[in-house]
Structures are given as structure tokens and as C-alpha cells.
Design an enzyme around this catalytic site. Sequence first.
Site, PDB file in Angstrom:
ATOM      1  N   HIS A 463       0.834  -1.210   0.000  1.00 43.12           N
ATOM      2  CA  HIS A 463       0.000   0.000   0.000  1.00 43.12           C
ATOM      3  C   HIS A 463       0.873   1.266   0.000  1.00 43.12           C
ATOM      4  O   HIS A 463       0.725   2.136  -0.848  1.00 43.12           O
ATOM      5  CB  HIS A 463      -0.913  -0.028   1.237  1.00 43.12           C
ATOM      6  N   GLU A 464       1.795   1.327   0.937  1.00 38.23           N
ATOM      7  CA  GLU A 464       2.647   2.526   1.034  1.00 38.23           C
ATOM      8  C   GLU A 464       3.528   2.663  -0.207  1.00 38.23           C
ATOM      9  O   GLU A 464       3.812   3.761  -0.654  1.00 38.23           O
ATOM     10  CB  GLU A 464       3.493   2.494   2.307  1.00 38.23           C
ATOM     11  N   HIS A 467       1.632   4.518  -2.851  1.00 35.62           N
ATOM     12  CA  HIS A 467       1.756   5.977  -2.685  1.00 35.62           C
ATOM     13  C   HIS A 467       3.132   6.433  -3.166  1.00 35.62           C
ATOM     14  O   HIS A 467       3.270   7.462  -3.824  1.00 35.62           O
ATOM     15  CB  HIS A 467       1.602   6.370  -1.211  1.00 35.62           C
ATOM     16  N   HIS A 470       3.379   6.610  -6.909  1.00 32.95           N
ATOM     17  CA  HIS A 470       2.645   7.792  -7.392  1.00 32.95           C
ATOM     18  C   HIS A 470       3.563   9.026  -7.314  1.00 32.95           C
ATOM     19  O   HIS A 470       3.598   9.849  -8.219  1.00 32.95           O
ATOM     20  CB  HIS A 470       1.414   7.988  -6.492  1.00 32.95           C
TER      21      HIS A 470
END
Length: 681
Positions: A463-464, A467, A470
Site C-alpha cells: 500500500h505505502e 503511494h 505515485h
Amino acid sequence: MNPLLDFSGLPRFDAVQPEHVTPAIRQLLDENRALIERLIDPGTAASWDAFEQPMLDAGERLSRAWGIVGHLHSVNDVPPWREAYNAMLPEVSSFYADLGQDLALFAKFKLLAAGPEFPTLSPARRRIIENELRDFRLSGAELPEDRKPRFKEIQEELSALGAKFSENLLDATNAHSEWITDEAQLSGLPEDAKSAARAAAEKDGRQGWKFTLHAPSYMPVLQFCDNRELRARMYRASATRASEFGPEGWNNGPLIERLLALRHEEATMLGYASFAEVSLATKMADTPAQVAAFQRDMARKARPFAERDIAELRDFARLELGMDTLESWDLAWAAEKLKQQRYSFSDDEVKQYFPEPQVLAGLFRVIESLFAVKLAPDAAAAWHPAVRFFRIERDGKLIGQFYLDLYARETKRGGAWMDDAITRRRVASGVQTPVAYLNCNFPAPVGDKFATFSHDDVITLFHECGHGLHHLLTQVDELPVSGIHGVEWDAVELPSQFMENFCWEWDVLSGMTAHAETGAPLPRALYDKMIAAKNFQSGLQILRQVEFGLFDLLLHSEFVPGGNRSFMDLLAEVRREVAVLVLPEWNRFPHSFSHIFGGGYAAGYYSYKWAEVLSADAYEAFEEAARTSGSTLDAATGERFWREILSVGGSRPALESFRAFRGREPQPDALLRHNGMAAAA
Ligand SMILES: [Zn+2]
């Protein structure tokens, strides 16, 4: 030289000391204030180069330096760093607050937007200016002078009411405790919950076990404890917190009415029909009607599965537990028993298959296969010996770097998060490559063994990293819309939740697991149980989220504060439409709905499901590709995801990016299917 003022490269973690903070940040604040004085002067042209660019440059220096301080405060929260951070926090906060209220700046932005240069600017630059104007307008900058004092009054009362709402809830939560002296009353409760309760009693100088309404104490009782009377008492106490059933001073009911009325007044002053429209002005979703339709569609599709979930639970309770009726305080407990019977496996068993080197190698392989990049260890000064540093290359060229700080420490803030150290943008000397901090709180290795991660930890890491990608794979040249900057709030979780999907993909998992002792990959039977447990009662869970989200949205759009329909009436209507479970008449859920009354989620609770739909739907493109290429790690689809979503960041509306990637509007079907609701009609 003060290392916080060295912007020539990576943060100087080898040299920065707490005593550098105040002089550096003061100097940067002074520089920014002096610059803004000059920029708002009528002699300064309202052009990109004369006005916006110098402001962005100075703003970046301040945010980079202050970002390092904030980061160290989060990962090395020892007294000298805490003091250094807190010493400057009020000045920095007030600088940013003043900036958002500076009418001379607003006037200059309007001049720039109306001037001859504006249509010739790149779309990214135009979007930056438009976002600035929007934010000024939303903070009341365009109101007539005689309305401004009232607007300010509303803002102040709203923030006081939000704080009071949370205080009431906390006081009411703290006011109730249960004391148990006979251990037999606690059958079913896991040992760790029991020892926490015993420690809580000891802290109060008493024998036995103490339980409270705080989640870590409350939830295990409702889920595991066989004592039905205890569950019923605690459920009732929790569900009536901060309501008219308790002390008048803690009743959040009147606060809710007042909050809704003030939010409505604020919206009207800003020229919107409802507060939901104000909330959506900065989000990906367009209109309250669109968000309502989205949630209703979700509810309609999930409902048959929720009905099946509850029917199964009732049958199980009757046949196996001898219970003819299930009350609200029995649901979590009975569900746990059913889950145990069907899919029991221990998290610890799973954990043995995820030693750190395999997990990291698996994660890197996913990223490299999808986005045509290479990840390699790199060297940089850091804040702790356990921190690692990596570089990302494309075609042999550096495109980004990141710090990886995996383990929990006493001086580190909890949870997991990604933060930006440096943001990509074009500068005079070329492209400034981005740098990210990836932070987790996993258990550190013990002795000379590798750390092993739970499956939840692995999901968190992916998940991290989403980010992080991105931020790191962006191609945007302008800082305010580069990477995650400027991305709408309800779309920012798309890449992160997208990456989580790979943690449930059989061929990805089997390639990144190796038992800590035997080296064997994750067995298929265990994997199947993990999937089944993940999807357990997912119909009910979705309906619950939709119920909260739809209630929040209607409360801030259709609902008329002070009218003859109360907010409890509205909740009852939403529940009749959406829910399959009947709650006790005395349940006062809104009085503890702090996301929307004490936090920043008003008319935004839907975002959780919205972002999940986007990420699941995006992932489905990889599943479609797998049907021909054999694997979801499909480079062509990855290239498209990178080009249309990751690389463009906040430089265009998220919906446009999504459409460009998927070729159509987002649809909820993939999310439902990933949750085991394949036959959804
Ligand atoms: Zn996230």
C-alpha cells in the site's frame, strides 16, 4: 552553513541537529514573507515568471526544510527533536494560514487568470492557478466585505463544535467501565485481551479485570467473550455514548444540529446549494446526486450477499450455538465462532512464509515487471542504522530514490505512511528527481534471523509503495501538481489500494513466499483459506460502509437542519433503504460518528468505498490482460497505468486519468468480485 538550508541534494541527515531548526526555518519564513510583499506590489507583473514561479521556488525551500524537521519528529521523536519541532510549529502554521487568507495574493492570482498569458500556459500551470483561485474562494476570499465577519464567526464556531464533539465522546467513553472479579465470566476472551484488562485494573489499584469502551478493550469482548450479559451491557453503553441517555453536558445531539445548520449557512454564503457541494468542490466526484447514486448502486448489488451472510449466521447460531435470536451484541461473537469453524488458521502460521528478503524481492519484482524500471540499493545518510535507501532507474537513468524505514521503534510514530522529501519538477539545470520516505512499524528481526511479516504487514508495505510510486514515477514538471500533489482527496488512494491487490494474487504470492525454516512456498490450501477469510461477511461489511456513507451524504445535501425531520429520522430512512440488520431503537450511532462531526470527513465518508472501486476496477485491467498474457504482471497494461495515472499525478482531473486508462467510467463490479460477490447482478 546550516544543513537545513542546503538544497543541493538529499537531506543532510548526517549533519542536521535540533539547534539548526529555529534559525533555518525563521530565515525561510522571512524570505517567503519578504518575497510575497514584493510579489503583491503593483509593480510586479501578474505573470507566471514574475509572480508564480518565484513564489513556488521560495515555498519549496520552506516546505523541504520543514518537511525534514517534521519527518525527524515522526521517526526520531526524542525530546530535543520534539522541542525543536514544537518551537517552530505555531509560526509555520500561522504562515500558511495567513497565506490562504492573503487578499492581495488572491487579487494577483485573479489578474494572472484573466490576463493574456493565461491561455498560453501549459494545462498543468493553468490547473495550478485554478486550484489556487478555488481554494481562496472556498475560504471566503470573494465574499462581500460586510459578510466576511459572519463567515469567520462560522468557521470559528465550527471548529469549536468539532472539538467539543470529540471531547464529549471521549469523556463519555471514559465514563463507563466494567469490573470483573470472577475469571469464569471471561471465557472465550483471548489471553492478551485478558492480561490488558488485568493490567488496567492493577493501574487503578484493584483486583480482577477492567474493561472500557475504548476499541482495544471493547472490541475483543464483543467478538470473543462468551458472557452475553457483559456483551449486552457494553454494547448498550457504547451505542448510547454522548447521547440524551447520558449526562446532558456530554450530549452530542444538539451539537450535531448546530454543526449541520452552520455548514449549511457556510455553503449558502459561498453560493452552493448544500455543504456536500462545498465538500465535493475539491474532490473527484462531481455532484451529491452522483455520489448518492454510486452508493445506492453498491448497496443494491451487495444486498443479496449481505442477506445470505445474515441467513447463514442465523442458521449457524440456531444449529450450533442453540440461539434462536441474535441481538446486536451477539453478531460479532457468533460471526467469530462461524469463522473459526470454517476457516481457522493462525496468523502466525502464515507469517512463517513471509521472511523479509523474499517479501522485498517480491515487491521489487512486481514494480520492475509492471513499470519497466530497475530498483537497486543506493547510499545516503539516514536517521537510523536500520534505514535503507534505494534508487529507481529507467533506461539506465535515475528517476527517483526512496528511504525504507521498516521497523517499529519506541521513538517512531505508529502506523505506516509515505511522505515526500523532494518532489519532481523542472528547474533551470534540468529535472529535479523525486525522493520519498516509506515508513512502516513492523517487528524488527530478533537475533540473526530475518524479520518475518504477517500478511497484513505485507499488504501495508505494498500500500505505502503504491503511494511511493505515485510520487516517484511522476513525469510532471510543476511541483504543485507533481506526483501526489494536487490529486483529489477521494482519488489519492487509487495507486496504494491498487498495489494491495497483488498481495492476493496466487502467482505473485507463491513467488514471494518461502517458509522461514523449510523454504517451501505458501501452500495452496492455506492461501484458499486466507481468501475465504478475507471475504467472510463482505456483503454485510459493504452495506455497513454504504449506510454510513449515504447517511453522511444525505445529511449534508438533502437534509434540512431545523426542519421537522430529525437526523435520527434520516438515519432510520437510510437504514430502511440499505441495511439488512435491525438495530435497537436506542442506538445513537450519529452521536459518536466522529469522522464527520469531529474530523475532516463531512460529506466525504463515501471516499473509502469510492477509492476502493477505482483501485479494484483499475486492477481488473491487469486481470483481463492475464487472460492472454498469463500473468497480472503485464508490462503493456503497466505501461498504460503508469502513463495515464501515475505519471500525470495531479496535473489533470482524476476522472480524466481514470477514463484514459480504462476507456470508460469506473464501475463497482470488480470490487464486488474481489470480495467474493461474483454473481452480483
Ligand atoms: Zn494510503
